[in-house]
Design an enzyme around this catalytic site. Structure first.
Site, PDB file in Angstrom:
ATOM      1  N   LYS A  94      -2.495  -7.197   6.223  1.00 22.61           N
ATOM      2  CA  LYS A  94      -1.621  -6.699   5.215  1.00 22.61           C
ATOM      3  C   LYS A  94      -2.604  -5.843   4.340  1.00 22.61           C
ATOM      4  O   LYS A  94      -3.393  -6.528   3.761  1.00 22.61           O
ATOM      5  CB  LYS A  94      -0.856  -7.835   4.288  1.00 22.61           C
ATOM      6  CG  LYS A  94       0.002  -7.373   3.241  1.00 22.61           C
ATOM      7  CD  LYS A  94       0.570  -8.529   2.604  1.00 22.61           C
ATOM      8  CE  LYS A  94       0.005  -9.106   1.352  1.00 22.61           C
ATOM      9  NZ  LYS A  94      -0.081  -8.127   0.099  1.00 22.61           N
ATOM     10  N   ASP A 141       2.497  -3.056   2.871  1.00 22.11           N
ATOM     11  CA  ASP A 141       2.959  -3.738   1.679  1.00 22.11           C
ATOM     12  C   ASP A 141       3.083  -2.957   0.860  1.00 22.11           C
ATOM     13  O   ASP A 141       2.563  -3.129  -0.385  1.00 22.11           O
ATOM     14  CB  ASP A 141       2.349  -5.139   1.613  1.00 22.11           C
ATOM     15  CG  ASP A 141       3.001  -5.991   0.426  1.00 22.11           C
ATOM     16  OD1 ASP A 141       4.151  -5.748   0.114  1.00 22.11           O
ATOM     17  OD2 ASP A 141       2.295  -6.723  -0.325  1.00 22.11           O
ATOM     18  N   LYS A 154       6.362  -2.066  -0.469  1.00 16.38           N
ATOM     19  CA  LYS A 154       7.695  -2.354  -1.243  1.00 16.38           C
ATOM     20  C   LYS A 154       8.451  -1.300  -1.793  1.00 16.38           C
ATOM     21  O   LYS A 154       8.561  -1.021  -3.032  1.00 16.38           O
ATOM     22  CB  LYS A 154       7.036  -3.397  -2.635  1.00 16.38           C
ATOM     23  CG  LYS A 154       6.664  -4.685  -2.020  1.00 16.38           C
ATOM     24  CD  LYS A 154       6.412  -5.576  -3.169  1.00 16.38           C
ATOM     25  CE  LYS A 154       5.768  -6.763  -2.827  1.00 16.38           C
ATOM     26  NZ  LYS A 154       4.410  -6.763  -2.692  1.00 16.38           N
ATOM     27  N   ASP A 201      13.648   3.389  -3.989  1.00 13.82           N
ATOM     28  CA  ASP A 201      13.827   4.734  -4.480  1.00 13.82           C
ATOM     29  C   ASP A 201      15.070   5.059  -3.912  1.00 13.82           C
ATOM     30  O   ASP A 201      15.945   4.142  -3.500  1.00 13.82           O
ATOM     31  CB  ASP A 201      12.660   5.625  -4.109  1.00 13.82           C
ATOM     32  CG  ASP A 201      12.391   6.838  -5.058  1.00 13.82           C
ATOM     33  OD1 ASP A 201      13.491   7.342  -5.675  1.00 13.82           O
ATOM     34  OD2 ASP A 201      11.257   6.976  -5.438  1.00 13.82           O
ATOM     35  N   THR A 234       8.221 -13.327  -6.619  1.00 12.84           N
ATOM     36  CA  THR A 234       8.397 -14.948  -7.097  1.00 12.84           C
ATOM     37  C   THR A 234       7.581 -14.981  -8.373  1.00 12.84           C
ATOM     38  O   THR A 234       7.444 -15.943  -8.906  1.00 12.84           O
ATOM     39  CB  THR A 234       7.462 -15.573  -6.119  1.00 12.84           C
ATOM     40  OG1 THR A 234       6.432 -14.949  -5.714  1.00 12.84           O
ATOM     41  CG2 THR A 234       8.189 -15.739  -4.916  1.00 12.84           C
ATOM     42  N   ARG A 255      -6.944 -15.089  -0.257  1.00 12.11           N
ATOM     43  CA  ARG A 255      -8.365 -15.809  -0.463  1.00 12.11           C
ATOM     44  C   ARG A 255      -8.740 -16.886   0.377  1.00 12.11           C
ATOM     45  O   ARG A 255      -9.961 -16.768   0.379  1.00 12.11           O
ATOM     46  CB  ARG A 255      -7.996 -15.902  -2.070  1.00 12.11           C
ATOM     47  CG  ARG A 255      -8.210 -14.764  -2.642  1.00 12.11           C
ATOM     48  CD  ARG A 255      -7.685 -14.708  -4.048  1.00 12.11           C
ATOM     49  NE  ARG A 255      -6.121 -15.062  -4.113  1.00 12.11           N
ATOM     50  CZ  ARG A 255      -5.715 -15.067  -5.355  1.00 12.11           C
ATOM     51  NH1 ARG A 255      -6.218 -15.319  -6.614  1.00 12.11           N
ATOM     52  NH2 ARG A 255      -4.172 -15.477  -5.285  1.00 12.11           N
TER      53      ARG A 255
END
Ligand code: C5P
Length: 239
Positions: free
Chosen positions: A34, A61, A63, A66, A120, A211
């Site tokens: 990603k 990614d 997002k 518009d 989230t 991570r």
């Protein structure tokens, strides 16, 4: 349709070198990648091409959110780059998502089109403040349903929401979940987490993991361990 590999490594590095060094050391075919707003803003399409050239499927990614015409044009540009998956905010509305779908439908082998429902990071009070009624879960389900009607291939959701979204929207709608932490690893700043096996059992198709792999002393070994856990859960779920 879900295809292997299920693990998408979140490349969140400030420059290209450590990211490409990490990919160099991973077993080929073991993961997807990603690329998000930080790396894309710093390094642009050339970095995306560099990752694709090394044989990795890329989830871009960014997002998009518009007006429909602009989002459709951005989706065409992402498809031209050769990405495997891209995403748009479902709150951009039905016409925006349908325009994205139509733009990608012009292609022979289009990227998967995924919706972001509710970030989230938003708690119930934040959601109320921007004028949405109801709980985070009610909003996630409403926006996921709208996305499905507008022709999206799936949505991003927390692993804690996967079971409810899967039950509401049925099989075949892809669920892409961050917030995954192998047992015993640091939670970092993630709060609503599940283990890889639990996320798969809850109905997630693809796991976005950063991570625990990128920050591991031996990233290849961390990836293989997560892959083994995921395969174990998938085998146990087979009828
Ligand atoms: O390092 P970690 O596994 O927490 O990385 C998760 C990735 O998924 C990051 O790129 C983060 O921005 C992204 N993400 C998330 N939670 C969301 C949406 C995206 O962690 N709700």
């Amino acid at each position: 349709m879900t295809t292997e590999p299920r693990i998408i490594i979140a490349l969140d590095f400030p420059s290209a070198e450590p990211a490409l060094a990490l990919l160099q050391g991973l077993p080929p075919g073991a993961c997807r990648v990603k690329i998000g707003k930080e790396m894309f803003t710093r390094l642009g399409p050339d970095f995306v091409r560099a990752v694709i050239d090394r044989g990795f499927d890329v989830f871009l990614d960014l997002k998009y959110h518009d007006i429909p015409n602009t989002v459709a044009a951005a989706c065409r540009a992402a498809a031209d780059l050769g990405v495997w998956m891209l995403n748009v905010h479902a709150s951009g509305g039905r016409r925006m998502m349908a325009a994205a779908r139509a733009a990608l439908a012009e292609r022979d082998n289009p990227p998967l089109l995924i919706g972001v429902t509710m970030l989230t990071s938003l708690a119930e009070a934040d959601i109320a403040e921007i004028g949405y009624g109801g709980s985070p879960e009610q909003n996630v389900l409403r926006l996921a349903r709208l996305g499905q009607e507008a022709g999206l291939d799936g949505v991003v959701c927390s692993p804690l929401e996967s079971a409810a979204v899967r039950a509401a929207l049925g099989d075949g709608f892809l669920l892409v979940t961050p917030g995954v932490r192998p047992g015993g690893s640091s939670e970092d700043d993630q709060q609503r987490i599940k283990t890889p096996a639990d996320a798969i059992r809850s109905g997630s198709d693809y796991l976005v993991i950063g991570r625990p792999i990128t920050g591991a002393a031996d990233p290849a070994a961390a990836l293989v361990a997560i892959q083994t856990e995921v395969q174990g859960a998938l085998v146990a779920m087979k009828p």
